[in-house]
Motif scaffolding. Structure first.
Motif, PDB file in Angstrom:
ATOM      1  N   UNK A  81       0.837  -1.206   0.000  1.00 28.30           N
ATOM      2  CA  UNK A  81       0.000   0.000   0.000  1.00 28.30           C
ATOM      3  C   UNK A  81       0.872   1.257   0.000  1.00 28.30           C
ATOM      4  N   UNK A  82       0.441   2.239  -0.743  1.00 25.91           N
ATOM      5  CA  UNK A  82       1.162   3.509  -0.847  1.00 25.91           C
ATOM      6  C   UNK A  82       2.592   3.324  -1.358  1.00 25.91           C
ATOM      7  N   UNK A  83       2.823   2.255  -2.106  1.00 26.47           N
ATOM      8  CA  UNK A  83       4.155   1.953  -2.642  1.00 26.47           C
ATOM      9  C   UNK A  83       5.202   1.844  -1.538  1.00 26.47           C
ATOM     10  N   UNK A  84       4.753   1.602  -0.320  1.00 23.59           N
ATOM     11  CA  UNK A  84       5.676   1.429   0.787  1.00 23.59           C
ATOM     12  C   UNK A  84       6.097   2.718   1.467  1.00 23.59           C
ATOM     13  N   UNK A  85       5.591   3.854   1.006  1.00 27.12           N
ATOM     14  CA  UNK A  85       5.941   5.132   1.638  1.00 27.12           C
ATOM     15  C   UNK A  85       5.073   5.326   2.878  1.00 27.12           C
ATOM     16  N   UNK A  86       5.705   5.470   4.032  1.00 29.76           N
ATOM     17  CA  UNK A  86       4.970   5.566   5.281  1.00 29.76           C
ATOM     18  C   UNK A  86       4.436   6.946   5.592  1.00 29.76           C
ATOM     19  N   UNK A  87       5.021   7.968   4.977  1.00 30.71           N
ATOM     20  CA  UNK A  87       4.636   9.352   5.259  1.00 30.71           C
ATOM     21  C   UNK A  87       4.750  10.178   3.984  1.00 30.71           C
ATOM     22  N   UNK A  88       4.162  11.356   4.025  1.00 29.97           N
ATOM     23  CA  UNK A  88       4.318  12.307   2.927  1.00 29.97           C
ATOM     24  C   UNK A  88       5.787  12.650   2.713  1.00 29.97           C
ATOM     25  N   UNK A  89       6.508  12.875   3.814  1.00 33.00           N
ATOM     26  CA  UNK A  89       7.918  13.263   3.697  1.00 33.00           C
ATOM     27  C   UNK A  89       8.738  12.144   3.057  1.00 33.00           C
ATOM     28  N   UNK A  90       8.429  10.892   3.390  1.00 26.13           N
ATOM     29  CA  UNK A  90       9.147   9.769   2.788  1.00 26.13           C
ATOM     30  C   UNK A  90       8.936   9.744   1.278  1.00 26.13           C
ATOM     31  N   UNK A  91       7.737  10.060   0.841  1.00 25.28           N
ATOM     32  CA  UNK A  91       7.449  10.116  -0.594  1.00 25.28           C
ATOM     33  C   UNK A  91       8.199  11.267  -1.259  1.00 25.28           C
ATOM     34  N   UNK A  92       8.189  12.427  -0.632  1.00 29.36           N
ATOM     35  CA  UNK A  92       8.765  13.597  -1.281  1.00 29.36           C
ATOM     36  C   UNK A  92      10.282  13.641  -1.217  1.00 29.36           C
ATOM     37  N   UNK A  93      10.879  12.914  -0.308  1.00 31.14           N
ATOM     38  CA  UNK A  93      12.346  12.839  -0.266  1.00 31.14           C
ATOM     39  C   UNK A  93      12.829  11.516  -0.852  1.00 31.14           C
ATOM     40  N   UNK A  94      11.987  10.896  -1.665  1.00 30.96           N
ATOM     41  CA  UNK A  94      12.324   9.599  -2.271  1.00 30.96           C
ATOM     42  C   UNK A  94      13.639   9.681  -3.043  1.00 30.96           C
ATOM     43  N   UNK A  95      14.330   8.561  -3.103  1.00 34.15           N
ATOM     44  CA  UNK A  95      15.630   8.484  -3.778  1.00 34.15           C
ATOM     45  C   UNK A  95      15.501   7.771  -5.116  1.00 34.15           C
ATOM     46  N   UNK A  96      16.405   8.094  -6.016  1.00 32.48           N
ATOM     47  CA  UNK A  96      16.462   7.379  -7.282  1.00 32.48           C
ATOM     48  C   UNK A  96      16.954   5.950  -7.057  1.00 32.48           C
ATOM     49  N   UNK A  97      16.539   5.053  -7.922  1.00 30.74           N
ATOM     50  CA  UNK A  97      17.089   3.701  -7.915  1.00 30.74           C
ATOM     51  C   UNK A  97      18.546   3.728  -8.366  1.00 30.74           C
TER      52      UNK A  97
END
Length: 441
Positions: A212-228
């Protein structure tokens, strides 16, 4: 067929005033219906306004000075406080209004949009006490965005909230939002089907699409996501010591080779004033008149971390407190606010300094400056003094999106810049992270 609203520079706010005014009007209705008690930080700002006649005057006049023809839904600072308090309990998301979908990524900026350009707004948003109170407010919001309570905006369709949301929110993992993210990718389709926005996201970013949510636990986790790994890497050719690479996934805004140590940064043209940008840091003495400044801005939907533009050693780091909603008075009512003020806010906004001694003697000491804009003012440095960095290594991140940044080089460093076929301005496109942007000659 849902259509995307047109955006201002950086894609943080819609340029369609009707869309934005409708969003604000509905947000006022929601806030009045919710009747949430003021948070501690909002209470403190309200108390400061009422206790100080200068602040009461400036907060009152900045809305009184907005021309009537602008149809501003926010008529006074009391409504402003009500809206800010509501937003502290929400995370940014896409909104569907009639047949348009749009992102209001700077919700507080939207609330003070026209007020920022008034003389009262200038007094308000450059006042030290106001910026202290705004820092506390944005800190409260940061903690919400870093909590699981913010995860609701990461849905793959319409967002269901406990309270009715009059802006019809859509999640960041919805087809519409993922298409908007893919549209900003300068290398879209590399390694995947360019027509498949979901595949483009999964290929580019570290995520767990089976969760769920591609595994992002928070908004901040999504917005500070890293490149593969392998998606954005320094090429063999650009690993050469004379090459400077892009420190952020960003679009070139300005480049000058005659910056002065002290200049009138608030005047027409917003000339860079290096001592002010560097907050009179001791390492600033190594620079001088005739320094080179390259500035580029980050967009709302892309990568928001910083990477070293050169090989070297971290000599000094510093977080500098500053303003959040001040814009250059020379710009008047800035329709792109604060984007048209990027040169100006380099000297006064909240920012982070990272001084790097390059292993290439022709470069020597240079400075990376991360500059917060509006809500995007959490600048986290992730390197330490004395640390060795290789070109492309992570050095820090913005939280809640991205903003603008500068690379500063000493006089005599002769750089042949590569803007990837563009002329620096407000209307450029992203250059990929770690791509070549200059060669020292």
């Amino acid at each position: 067929m849902m259509k995307h609203t047109k955006y201002r520079i950086g894609k943080w706010l819609p340029s369609d005033r009707d869309f934005l005014n409708t969003w604000i009007t509905r947000k006022i209705e929601k806030a009045k219906a919710a009747k949430l008690p003021f948070s501690p930080a909002v209470k403190e700002l309200a108390a400061a306004i009422y206790a100080d006649p200068i602040l009461y005057m400036s907060f009152t006049s900045m809305y009184d000075e907005i021309p009537q023809g602008y149809n501003e839904p926010v008529k006074n600072f009391e409504t402003m406080l009500l809206l800010i308090n509501q937003i502290l309990n929400e995370a940014p998301c896409y909104s569907v209004i009639e047949d348009q979908i749009g992102l209001v990524g700077f919700p507080i900026n939207a609330i003070v949009d026209w007020a920022m350009g008034t003389s009262g707004g200038f007094l308000t948003f450059t006042h030290p006490v106001v910026n202290q109170k705004l820092y506390a407010i944005l800190t409260e919001w940061k903690y919400f965005l870093m909590s699981g309570a913010s995860q609701y905006v990461l849905s793959n369709g319409p967002i269901i909230q406990p309270q009715p949301d009059y802006t019809n929110p859509v999640g960041w993992l919805s087809p519409e939002a993922l298409e908007a993210i893919a549209a900003m990718d300068p290398l879209r389709g590399q390694g995947n089907d360019p027509s498949d926005a979901t595949a483009n996201f999964i290929y580019n970013y570290q995520c767990s699409p089976q969760l769920p949510y591609f595994g992002y636990g928070t908004w901040d986790a999504f917005f500070t996501r890293e490149f593969n790994p392998g998606v954005r890497e320094v090429s063999v050719e650009d690993a050469a010591p004379e090459v400077i690479v892009n420190a952020c996934e960003s679009a070139p805004y300005n480049c000058v080779t005659d910056a002065k140590m002290k200049d009138k940064f608030w005047m027409k043209g917003q000339p860079y004033s290096l001592l002010d940008i560097m907050d009179n840091h001791p390492q600033a003495a190594a620079f001088g008149d005739g320094s080179t400044v390259y500035q580029a801005f980050l967009c709302a939907k892309t990568y928001h971390r910083w990477n070293s533009p050169v090989d070297g050693q971290v000599i000094a780091i510093q977080n500098v407190p500053g303003t959040y909603y001040a814009e250059a008075p020379i710009e008047g009512y800035d329709p792109s606010g604060p984007n048209d003020s990027q040169g100006y806010i380099a000297e006064i906004a909240a920012r982070a300094l990272i001084f790097i001694q390059s292993t290439n003697e022709k470069i020597g000491l240079m400075c990376f400056v991360a500059i917060g804009m509006a809500e995007v003012s959490s600048c986290e440095i992730t390197v330490a003094v004395g640390q060795t960095v290789r070109k492309g290594d992570p050095i820090g991140t913005f939280h809640f999106g991205g903003s603008t940044h500068c690379l500063i080089f000493r006089p005599g460093v002769n750089i042949e810049f590569d803007f990837h076929g563009q002329t620096p301005s407000l209307f450029t496109s992203n250059i990929p992270l770690k791509a070549r942007i200059g060669v020292v000659r």
